[in-house]
Design a protein around this motif. Structure first.
Motif, short mmCIF file in Angstrom:
data_model
loop_
_atom_site.label_atom_id
_atom_site.label_comp_id
_atom_site.label_asym_id
_atom_site.label_seq_id
_atom_site.Cartn_x
_atom_site.Cartn_y
_atom_site.Cartn_z
N SER A 48 -4.67 13.60 0.47
CA SER A 48 -5.32 12.36 1.10
C SER A 48 -4.39 10.99 0.98
O SER A 48 -4.33 10.46 2.04
CB SER A 48 -6.64 12.04 0.26
OG SER A 48 -6.31 11.88 -1.05
N SER A 49 -3.66 11.16 -0.21
CA SER A 49 -2.62 10.03 -0.09
C SER A 49 -1.48 10.35 0.81
O SER A 49 -0.87 9.34 1.24
CB SER A 49 -2.17 9.94 -1.84
OG SER A 49 -3.26 9.51 -2.56
N ARG A 50 -1.07 11.50 0.64
CA ARG A 50 0.10 11.76 1.62
C ARG A 50 -0.28 11.67 3.17
O ARG A 50 0.75 11.30 3.87
CB ARG A 50 0.53 13.49 1.40
CG ARG A 50 1.73 13.76 1.61
CD ARG A 50 1.98 15.39 1.20
NE ARG A 50 3.43 15.73 1.77
CZ ARG A 50 4.51 15.42 1.05
NH1 ARG A 50 4.43 15.07 -0.45
NH2 ARG A 50 5.51 16.06 1.46
N LYS A 103 3.46 1.32 -11.92
CA LYS A 103 4.15 2.63 -12.06
C LYS A 103 4.68 2.65 -13.32
O LYS A 103 4.35 3.85 -14.10
CB LYS A 103 5.23 2.55 -11.04
CG LYS A 103 4.91 2.51 -9.67
CD LYS A 103 6.04 2.64 -8.47
CE LYS A 103 5.49 2.97 -7.24
NZ LYS A 103 6.84 2.96 -6.32
N ASP A 104 5.62 1.79 -14.09
CA ASP A 104 5.84 1.99 -15.43
C ASP A 104 4.90 2.20 -16.66
O ASP A 104 5.08 2.86 -17.46
CB ASP A 104 6.82 0.68 -15.72
CG ASP A 104 7.69 1.04 -16.97
OD1 ASP A 104 8.63 1.71 -17.03
OD2 ASP A 104 7.25 0.48 -18.01
N LEU A 106 1.02 -1.37 -0.14
CA LEU A 106 0.12 0.23 -0.08
C LEU A 106 0.70 1.29 -0.18
O LEU A 106 0.68 2.20 -0.76
CB LEU A 106 -0.92 0.08 1.26
CG LEU A 106 -1.69 1.22 1.33
CD1 LEU A 106 -2.64 1.73 0.15
CD2 LEU A 106 -2.69 1.07 2.53
N GLY A 107 2.08 1.33 0.87
CA GLY A 107 2.70 2.45 0.87
C GLY A 107 3.46 2.75 -0.30
O GLY A 107 3.76 3.91 -0.72
N HIS A 108 3.85 1.63 -1.22
CA HIS A 108 4.73 1.52 -2.26
C HIS A 108 3.65 2.21 -3.25
O HIS A 108 4.18 2.85 -4.23
CB HIS A 108 5.31 0.46 -2.49
CG HIS A 108 6.63 0.12 -1.64
ND1 HIS A 108 7.01 -1.12 -1.42
CD2 HIS A 108 7.34 1.02 -1.02
CE1 HIS A 108 8.04 -1.08 -0.59
NE2 HIS A 108 8.26 0.21 -0.22
N SER A 109 2.51 1.55 -3.46
CA SER A 109 1.64 2.08 -4.43
C SER A 109 1.02 3.58 -4.48
O SER A 109 0.58 3.80 -5.26
CB SER A 109 0.50 1.10 -4.27
OG SER A 109 0.87 -0.29 -4.69
N LEU A 110 1.06 4.06 -3.23
CA LEU A 110 0.69 5.51 -2.99
C LEU A 110 1.71 6.49 -3.54
O LEU A 110 1.33 7.54 -3.80
CB LEU A 110 0.57 5.71 -1.47
CG LEU A 110 -0.96 4.98 -0.84
CD1 LEU A 110 -0.68 5.41 0.64
CD2 LEU A 110 -1.92 5.69 -1.39
N VAL A 111 3.11 5.99 -3.78
CA VAL A 111 3.82 7.11 -4.05
C VAL A 111 3.57 7.93 -5.20
O VAL A 111 3.69 9.11 -5.26
CB VAL A 111 5.31 6.23 -4.25
CG1 VAL A 111 6.21 7.29 -4.99
CG2 VAL A 111 5.98 5.62 -2.93
#
Length: 417
Positions: free
Chosen positions: A119-121, A360-361, A107-112
């Motif tokens: 909200s995400s931050r 991400k890519d 979850l943390g890595h996907s929010l970047v």
């Protein structure tokens, strides 16, 4: 609890080093002792049938009784095997904690890619305040008796070094396949692989901390003074010092400390703490820098004076510990539907980067609708589903040969003398 119904005469010997822990304190709450967060538990004993009490001699002037109760003479066992006490039942509490934490990692890595949205931050800051510190604290707790077993010592190579090299090469190949430049630096861990090296060095330092009179104050002092130096990320040394106090605190904890968190008033305070932390994260999200939450940057890197840097690290340590203990108090202690998933967190940790990196890519996380509360919910549910899939036994079956190789041929057999 130990299963001794098969042989009522077997007794439970104390651990050879005489130190505390479930193995020799008579604690009612045995916990697993693991190398990394996989499903392998500490062998606290031998299976039924491998060890029996000596049989009484039969006098020649008495008839030999051949009733069903008669048992064959016990075969002599190797010294190392004979000294092992009976097995302990795996406690579900830490497995519950581990699954909750591992679900937060993807979850943390996907929010970047969506951190431009408040909200995400906010959610990102909330997660990173405690999830890696609690990871490290639990790892420290599970390292208390690490050096008491040859099998665990062997796993320094099996579960850390070999998977580290494989994952480094694998992610380099994946990045190259996605069109990025080939880059492979073994001494500088890429992305999520830093944890394997940091945990390896924390484990290697365990005997030093166990011999100290005041390990926690010393580790906190090292943590604070490390901020004066711009420590390189080679071999994860920056994270090694940045998260060191959490490992040492876990190392000195005992089962009774966890039991203290199981009181009703502490659970109420913990719920208030978590809600308060969420409110603070929402408040500071628009202006708070993210660097301090990675537990690796020096005071100079953060553009802070020495006294402001010290104050920031102290405050972050206090907040992280408060959140760690609050989460430990709130996680269920009984077996749940996700308890079994918590026994295979290694696979989720090392494999989740593949779908996240591809997403991400390919720009799947850059859609405008994801930059808001609805996007946070969508990413959260997707990451949670991914964590479940990667913790399934089928996933372990497919990737066990890579992430948990059995290198028996590499080690010398223990001496029987």
């Amino acid at each position: 609890m130990s299963d001794t119904r098969w042989s009522p005469q077997v007794t439970t010997p104390r651990s050879p080093d005489g130190e505390g822990g479930p193995a020799d304190t008579g604690a009612r709450w045995p916990l697993p002792e693991e190398t990394f967060w996989s499903e392998a538990t500490d062998p606290h004993g031998v299976p039924p049938g491998e060890r029996t009490a000596p049989q009484p001699a039969v006098r020649a002037d008495r008839p030999v009784i051949t009733a069903p109760a008669a048992q064959p003479q016990a075969q002599p066992q190797p010294k190392e095997q004979a000294e092992q006490p009976p097995k302990r039942k795996r406690d579900p509490f830490l497995d519950n904690v581990k699954f909750v934490l591992i679900a937060l990692v993807p979850l943390g890595h996907s929010l970047v890619p969506t951190l431009s949205a408040d909200s995400s931050r906010s959610l990102y800051i909330f997660i990173y305040t405690f999830h890696m510190p609690l990871f490290v604290l639990i790892s420290g707790y599970l390292s208390r008796n690490f050096w008491n077993s040859n099998a665990k010592t062997n796993k320094l190579v099996d579960t850390f070094l070999v998977p580290y090299v494989i994952v480094e090469v694998g992610y380099a190949a994946l990045r190259f396949a996605l069109g990025q430049k080939w880059s492979l630096t073994i001494i500088d861990p890429a992305w999520l692989n830093w944890y394997l090296l940091a945990l390896l060095f924390w484990r290697l330092s365990t005997p030093v901390w166990k011999r100290m009179k005041y390990p926690v104050p010393v580790s906190i002092a090292i943590y604070l003074f490390a901020g004066f130096s711009q420590i390189s990320g080679d071999f994860s040394m920056d994270r090694f010092f940045g998260l060191l106090p959490f490992f040492v605190i876990g190392l000195v904890m005992q089962p009774e400390h966890f039991e203290l968190l199981n009181r009703r008033w502490i659970k109420i305070v913990s719920a208030v703490t978590v809600l308060g932390a969420a409110a603070v994260a929402i408040y500071i999200a628009p202006k708070a820098p993210l660097g301090p939450f990675y537990y690796k940057n020096s005071y100079q890197d953060l553009d802070l004076s020495w006294y402001m840097g010290l104050g920031l690290r102290v405050g972050l340590l206090v907040c992280a510990l408060a959140m760690c203990f609050a989460v430990l108090a709130l996680v269920p202690r009984k077996e749940t539907w996700y308890t079994d998933l918590g026994t295979r967190t290694l696979y989720c940790y090392l494999l989740h980067g593949i779908p996240v990196l591809i997403a991400k890519d390919q720009g799947w996380l850059d859609f405008p609708w994801l930059h808001g509360p609805l996007g946070v919910l969508a990413i959260s549910f997707s990451s949670f589903a991914l964590a479940i899939v990667l913790c399934l036994p089928e996933t372990r079956t497919v990737f066990k040969w890579v992430l948990e190789p059995r290198l028996i041929w590499l080690y010398r057999r223990p001496s029987r003398s």
